[in-house]
Design a protein around this motif. Sequence first.
Motif, PDB file in Angstrom:
ATOM      1  N   ASP A   1       0.825  -1.210   0.000  1.00  0.00           N
ATOM      2  CA  ASP A   1       0.000   0.000   0.000  1.00  0.00           C
ATOM      3  C   ASP A   1       0.861   1.262   0.000  1.00  0.00           C
ATOM      4  OD1 ASP A   1      -2.439  -1.213  -0.140  1.00  0.00           O
ATOM      5  OD2 ASP A   1      -2.892  -1.078   2.003  1.00  0.00           O
ATOM      6  N   TYR A   2       2.057   1.141   0.527  1.00  0.00           N
ATOM      7  CA  TYR A   2       2.965   2.293   0.568  1.00  0.00           C
ATOM      8  C   TYR A   2       3.649   2.560  -0.779  1.00  0.00           C
ATOM      9  CZ  TYR A   2       2.673   1.863   5.673  1.00  0.00           C
ATOM     10  OH  TYR A   2       2.237   1.800   6.968  1.00  0.00           O
ATOM     11  N   SER A   3       3.636   1.576  -1.648  1.00  0.00           N
ATOM     12  CA  SER A   3       4.476   1.632  -2.853  1.00  0.00           C
ATOM     13  C   SER A   3       4.148   2.772  -3.809  1.00  0.00           C
ATOM     14  CB  SER A   3       4.413   0.286  -3.585  1.00  0.00           C
ATOM     15  OG  SER A   3       4.890  -0.746  -2.759  1.00  0.00           O
ATOM     16  N   PRO A   4       2.880   3.026  -4.154  1.00  0.00           N
ATOM     17  CA  PRO A   4       2.628   4.101  -5.124  1.00  0.00           C
ATOM     18  C   PRO A   4       3.174   5.456  -4.676  1.00  0.00           C
ATOM     19  CG  PRO A   4       0.668   2.750  -4.845  1.00  0.00           C
ATOM     20  CD  PRO A   4       1.616   2.324  -3.788  1.00  0.00           C
ATOM     21  N   VAL A   5       2.915   5.801  -3.418  1.00  0.00           N
ATOM     22  CA  VAL A   5       3.430   7.069  -2.899  1.00  0.00           C
ATOM     23  C   VAL A   5       4.933   6.974  -2.667  1.00  0.00           C
ATOM     24  CG1 VAL A   5       3.352   8.706  -0.980  1.00  0.00           C
ATOM     25  CG2 VAL A   5       1.235   7.709  -1.858  1.00  0.00           C
ATOM     26  N   GLY A   6       5.375   5.891  -2.024  1.00  0.00           N
ATOM     27  CA  GLY A   6       6.778   5.739  -1.673  1.00  0.00           C
ATOM     28  C   GLY A   6       7.701   5.720  -2.871  1.00  0.00           C
ATOM     29  N   MET A   7       7.308   5.008  -3.910  1.00  0.00           N
ATOM     30  CA  MET A   7       8.150   4.934  -5.100  1.00  0.00           C
ATOM     31  C   MET A   7       8.225   6.289  -5.799  1.00  0.00           C
ATOM     32  SD  MET A   7       7.127   1.175  -6.660  1.00  0.00           S
ATOM     33  CE  MET A   7       8.223   1.355  -8.047  1.00  0.00           C
ATOM     34  N   GLY A   8       7.106   6.997  -5.839  1.00  0.00           N
ATOM     35  CA  GLY A   8       7.110   8.306  -6.479  1.00  0.00           C
ATOM     36  C   GLY A   8       7.972   9.311  -5.737  1.00  0.00           C
TER      37      GLY A   8
ATOM     38  N   LEU B   1      16.232  19.062  -0.554  1.00  0.00           N
ATOM     39  CA  LEU B   1      15.672  17.729  -0.753  1.00  0.00           C
ATOM     40  C   LEU B   1      14.350  17.586  -0.003  1.00  0.00           C
ATOM     41  CD1 LEU B   1      15.842  14.829  -1.786  1.00  0.00           C
ATOM     42  CD2 LEU B   1      17.276  14.275   0.205  1.00  0.00           C
ATOM     43  N   SER B   2      14.265  18.159   1.191  1.00  0.00           N
ATOM     44  CA  SER B   2      13.017  18.103   1.962  1.00  0.00           C
ATOM     45  C   SER B   2      11.890  18.836   1.250  1.00  0.00           C
ATOM     46  CB  SER B   2      13.232  18.711   3.353  1.00  0.00           C
ATOM     47  OG  SER B   2      14.174  17.970   4.093  1.00  0.00           O
ATOM     48  N   VAL B   3      12.216  19.965   0.604  1.00  0.00           N
ATOM     49  CA  VAL B   3      11.205  20.723  -0.150  1.00  0.00           C
ATOM     50  C   VAL B   3      10.693  19.888  -1.321  1.00  0.00           C
ATOM     51  CG1 VAL B   3      10.802  22.770  -1.561  1.00  0.00           C
ATOM     52  CG2 VAL B   3      12.154  22.955   0.544  1.00  0.00           C
ATOM     53  N   VAL B   4      11.617  19.259  -2.046  1.00  0.00           N
ATOM     54  CA  VAL B   4      11.227  18.370  -3.164  1.00  0.00           C
ATOM     55  C   VAL B   4      10.381  17.221  -2.641  1.00  0.00           C
ATOM     56  CG1 VAL B   4      12.117  16.769  -4.898  1.00  0.00           C
ATOM     57  CG2 VAL B   4      13.220  18.994  -4.569  1.00  0.00           C
ATOM     58  N   TYR B   5      10.813  16.655  -1.540  1.00  0.00           N
ATOM     59  CA  TYR B   5      10.140  15.522  -0.903  1.00  0.00           C
ATOM     60  C   TYR B   5       8.699  15.869  -0.546  1.00  0.00           C
ATOM     61  CZ  TYR B   5      10.132  11.603   2.555  1.00  0.00           C
ATOM     62  OH  TYR B   5       9.884  10.455   3.282  1.00  0.00           O
ATOM     63  N   LEU B   6       8.517  17.006   0.141  1.00  0.00           N
ATOM     64  CA  LEU B   6       7.176  17.444   0.537  1.00  0.00           C
ATOM     65  C   LEU B   6       6.335  17.775  -0.683  1.00  0.00           C
ATOM     66  CD1 LEU B   6       5.345  18.219   2.959  1.00  0.00           C
ATOM     67  CD2 LEU B   6       6.273  20.526   2.805  1.00  0.00           C
ATOM     68  N   GLY B   7       6.955  18.438  -1.669  1.00  0.00           N
ATOM     69  CA  GLY B   7       6.217  18.810  -2.881  1.00  0.00           C
ATOM     70  C   GLY B   7       5.759  17.618  -3.686  1.00  0.00           C
ATOM     71  N   ALA B   8       6.515  16.526  -3.662  1.00  0.00           N
ATOM     72  CA  ALA B   8       6.115  15.314  -4.389  1.00  0.00           C
ATOM     73  C   ALA B   8       5.113  14.492  -3.587  1.00  0.00           C
ATOM     74  CB  ALA B   8       7.355  14.472  -4.699  1.00  0.00           C
ATOM     75  N   ALA B   9       5.272  14.483  -2.254  1.00  0.00           N
ATOM     76  CA  ALA B   9       4.468  13.587  -1.426  1.00  0.00           C
ATOM     77  C   ALA B   9       3.005  14.002  -1.342  1.00  0.00           C
ATOM     78  CB  ALA B   9       5.069  13.519  -0.019  1.00  0.00           C
ATOM     79  N   ILE B  10       2.724  15.293  -1.129  1.00  0.00           N
ATOM     80  CA  ILE B  10       1.340  15.723  -0.902  1.00  0.00           C
ATOM     81  C   ILE B  10       0.426  15.388  -2.084  1.00  0.00           C
ATOM     82  CG2 ILE B  10      -0.148  17.715  -0.489  1.00  0.00           C
ATOM     83  CD1 ILE B  10       1.436  16.772   1.951  1.00  0.00           C
ATOM     84  N   PRO B  11       0.769  15.781  -3.336  1.00  0.00           N
ATOM     85  CA  PRO B  11      -0.124  15.418  -4.438  1.00  0.00           C
ATOM     86  C   PRO B  11      -0.232  13.915  -4.655  1.00  0.00           C
ATOM     87  CG  PRO B  11       1.893  16.485  -5.255  1.00  0.00           C
ATOM     88  CD  PRO B  11       1.880  16.651  -3.794  1.00  0.00           C
ATOM     89  N   LEU B  12       0.863  13.175  -4.424  1.00  0.00           N
ATOM     90  CA  LEU B  12       0.795  11.720  -4.596  1.00  0.00           C
ATOM     91  C   LEU B  12      -0.124  11.095  -3.552  1.00  0.00           C
ATOM     92  CD1 LEU B  12       4.517  10.783  -5.397  1.00  0.00           C
ATOM     93  CD2 LEU B  12       2.530  10.344  -6.845  1.00  0.00           C
ATOM     94  N   ILE B  13      -0.024  11.550  -2.306  1.00  0.00           N
ATOM     95  CA  ILE B  13      -0.899  11.016  -1.261  1.00  0.00           C
ATOM     96  C   ILE B  13      -2.361  11.284  -1.588  1.00  0.00           C
ATOM     97  CG2 ILE B  13      -1.605  11.325   1.155  1.00  0.00           C
ATOM     98  CD1 ILE B  13       1.359  11.781   1.837  1.00  0.00           C
ATOM     99  N   LEU B  14      -2.650  12.502  -2.000  1.00  0.00           N
ATOM    100  CA  LEU B  14      -4.044  12.845  -2.319  1.00  0.00           C
ATOM    101  C   LEU B  14      -4.557  12.102  -3.545  1.00  0.00           C
ATOM    102  CD1 LEU B  14      -3.950  16.695  -1.644  1.00  0.00           C
ATOM    103  CD2 LEU B  14      -5.001  14.913  -0.231  1.00  0.00           C
ATOM    104  N   ARG B  15      -3.648  11.783  -4.445  1.00  0.00           N
ATOM    105  CA  ARG B  15      -4.040  11.040  -5.642  1.00  0.00           C
ATOM    106  C   ARG B  15      -4.373   9.587  -5.313  1.00  0.00           C
ATOM    107  NH1 ARG B  15      -5.501  11.698 -11.094  1.00  0.00           N
ATOM    108  NH2 ARG B  15      -4.861   9.857 -12.263  1.00  0.00           N
ATOM    109  N   VAL B  16      -3.518   8.972  -4.485  1.00  0.00           N
ATOM    110  CA  VAL B  16      -3.683   7.553  -4.169  1.00  0.00           C
ATOM    111  C   VAL B  16      -4.661   7.347  -3.017  1.00  0.00           C
ATOM    112  CG1 VAL B  16      -2.456   5.464  -3.444  1.00  0.00           C
ATOM    113  CG2 VAL B  16      -1.342   7.088  -4.990  1.00  0.00           C
ATOM    114  N   TRP B  17      -4.657   8.275  -2.048  1.00  0.00           N
ATOM    115  CA  TRP B  17      -5.511   8.158  -0.865  1.00  0.00           C
ATOM    116  C   TRP B  17      -6.350   9.434  -0.748  1.00  0.00           C
ATOM    117  CZ3 TRP B  17      -5.325   3.431   1.188  1.00  0.00           C
ATOM    118  CH2 TRP B  17      -4.173   2.665   0.953  1.00  0.00           C
ATOM    119  N   PRO B  18      -7.420   9.525  -1.509  1.00  0.00           N
ATOM    120  CA  PRO B  18      -8.227  10.757  -1.522  1.00  0.00           C
ATOM    121  C   PRO B  18      -8.882  11.029  -0.171  1.00  0.00           C
ATOM    122  CG  PRO B  18      -9.328   9.000  -2.734  1.00  0.00           C
ATOM    123  CD  PRO B  18      -7.956   8.499  -2.420  1.00  0.00           C
ATOM    124  N   LEU B  19      -9.145  12.313   0.042  1.00  0.00           N
ATOM    125  CA  LEU B  19      -9.773  12.740   1.296  1.00  0.00           C
ATOM    126  C   LEU B  19     -11.197  12.209   1.438  1.00  0.00           C
ATOM    127  CD1 LEU B  19      -8.479  16.418   1.194  1.00  0.00           C
ATOM    128  CD2 LEU B  19      -7.759  14.640   2.789  1.00  0.00           C
TER     129      LEU B  19
END
Length: 590
Positions: free
Chosen positions: A176-183, A572-590
Motif C-alpha cells: 500500500d505504501y508503494s505508489p506514494v513511496g516509489m514516487g 531535498l526536503s522541499v522536493v520531498y514534501l512537494g512530491a508527497a502531498i499530491p501523490l498522497i491525495l491522488r492515491v488516498w483521496p480525502l
Amino acid sequence: MTLDQILMLLVLTGALGMFMHGKFRYDVVALLALFATGVLGLVPPDRVFAGFGHPAVITVAAVLVLTFALLNSGLIDVIAQQLGRIGARQHAQMVALTLLVTVCSAFMNNVGALAVVMPVAIQLARKHNLQVSQLLMPLAFGSLLGGLMTAIGTPANIIIATYRNNTVGEPFSMFDYSPVGMGVALAGLVFMWLIGWRLLPRRANQGSREELFAIEDYLTELRVPEDSSWSGKPLRNLETAVDADITVVGVVRGTQRLPAPSGYELMRGGDILIVESDAEGLKLLQDKTGFVLGSGEEPTRQFLTSDDIVVSEAIVGADSLLVGRSAGDLMLRRRYGLNMLAIARQGERLNMRLHKIALRAGDVLLLQGHADSMPELFERFGWLPLAERKLRIGNPRRIALALSIFGGAMALAATGVMPIALAFTGAVIAMVVTRLVGLRDIYQNVEWPVIVLLGAMIPLGEALELTGGAQKIADALLWFDGVPPIVALAVLMAVTMALSDVINNAATAVLMAPVAVTLASGLGVSADPFLMSVAVGASAAFLTPIGHQSNTLVMGPGGYQFSDYWKLGLPLSVVYLGAAIPLILRVWPL
C-alpha cells in the motif's frame, strides 16, 4: 486542559527534550517516559508493558533477523561486487550506489543495507582517488528513501500499518505504501542525481587511510639498553610508567618481529620497541626509562601487521557499547589484545589522549589486533567495518533459499493470508530450520534498543490519545477555523518531518499517528491520507546527522560537518514534501 492532559504533555515535552539533548540513549529516554506515565496513572497498570507484545514490535524484530539472513547469504555482496566495474566516473558511481541502497532498503533494514554498500563506495573512491564526501551522504539519504516503498521498509511504516488496523479495522498492506513511496523516492533520487550532488562538500583529504591517519608521524623506535633495569619487566608496566598516551605496537627482537605484542610480553635488553606517542609523551618516557632512540629511520606500517595481526578501520555504530565511553574504560588492550591507534571525528584526526576520549557514534577508529578475533570484536562492540569488509561469497543455494523464504513471507503478507507479524515470524523460523541463521544470530542481530524504544513508546501513544492530548495538538495545528484539509495535511507532514530530524523515526510515528487520526476526524475526512503523511514524513530525516542512524554513520567517514546536512537536506526536503502531498491525495483521496 485537564490535569491528565497537562501531565501527559509535560511528560512528552520532557522526553522530546531528552531525545534532542542526546545525553541518554533513546531507549532509556523512552523507558523513563513510560515509567513516568505509569506512575502518574496516565496509562492503565495492565497496559504499561503491553507495547512489548505489540505486532509492530514483533514485526520489526523479525525484519531485523531476516535482514541479517539476506546479508549473510551473500546476495547483496554479489550485487555490490559488480559495482566495481562502474569505473572512475564519480557521478556514475553515486547514481549506481544510491540506486542499489534505495532498492535494498525497501526490503530490509536501511542501516544494514547502508553498512554493506558503504565500504564498496569507500573502496571505489580510494581506488580512483575520488572524494568520499561526494558519495556517502547520498547513500544515507537513499537508504531513507528506500524505506518508503513497503510496509517493512522502516519501523515507522510498520507502526502506521498496525495503528490503522487498530483504528479502521484493517492495516495498510505490504505494498500500500508503494505508489506514494516509489514516487517520492524517485523524485528524491532524481533531485540528488541532477542537482543535489552539486551541494555536497568537497573535501579532498577523505580519500585514503594514509591521509586520514598519518600513523607514521606518531611511531618511534626506542631501544632497550642491554643493562636496562626494565629488562625482564612486562610491556604493560612501561605503558603505565608515565602520565601520557603510550602504546607499544610492535617489538623487533633480532630478526624477529612481534606486532601488537601482549602487555605481558617481557622486555629484553637490545629490544627495539615501536612506540606510538606524541613528542611530549615520548620525552617523558625516555626520561623515565633511559631508553634511547633507534636507528633514526621512521618506522613504517610494516611493523604494525603480520600474517596474524591486522590494522582495520571501523565506524562506531549508534548503538555501540563504546558510545560515551573510552578505550581505557573497557581496557581494550588488556582484555582483548586490541590497540586503538587513532580516532577521527568529522574527517579530522583527534590528537588528544586516545584512551581518555569519549567516543561518539560515527567516529572512525584505526585498530590493531589479531585477524581471527577482529570480526568478533567488531560485532561485540557495535563497530562497522569501513573499507576492508570481507565480501561474503554468495552460495547460489543459500541465496535462492533465503530469497524463497523471504519472498514467500512477503507474498503471504501482501495477499492478506497472514498478518505481517505472523508471516515474518514464520519466515524467521524457516530460516532457523534451514540453518540460514543460527539461534545465536537471532539474538545478536536484533537491535534491542529499537525494540525497547517501540515497546515503551506505543503505550505513550495510546496515553496521548486517551487523555485527549492528541486532540490538543491537533487543535494547535488547526490554528484557524476553516483550514482546508490539504493545508492541514501539509502542516502535519511538515511537523512530522521536523520531528524526525531530532528523534527516532519510530518514536515520531508513534506520537504523530493519534494526532493524524484526530486531525482527520476533526476535519471530517478520511484518516488514510493523514496516516500516510505521517509514515512518509517520519522517514524524512535529512537535516541533521542525529535524526537517523544512517546519517550518523556517514558523518565520520565523509568528514561532514553538522551544517553539511541541511545544505543538501533542506532542498531535498522541499522536493520531498512537494512530491508527497499530491501523490498522497491522488492515491488516498480525502
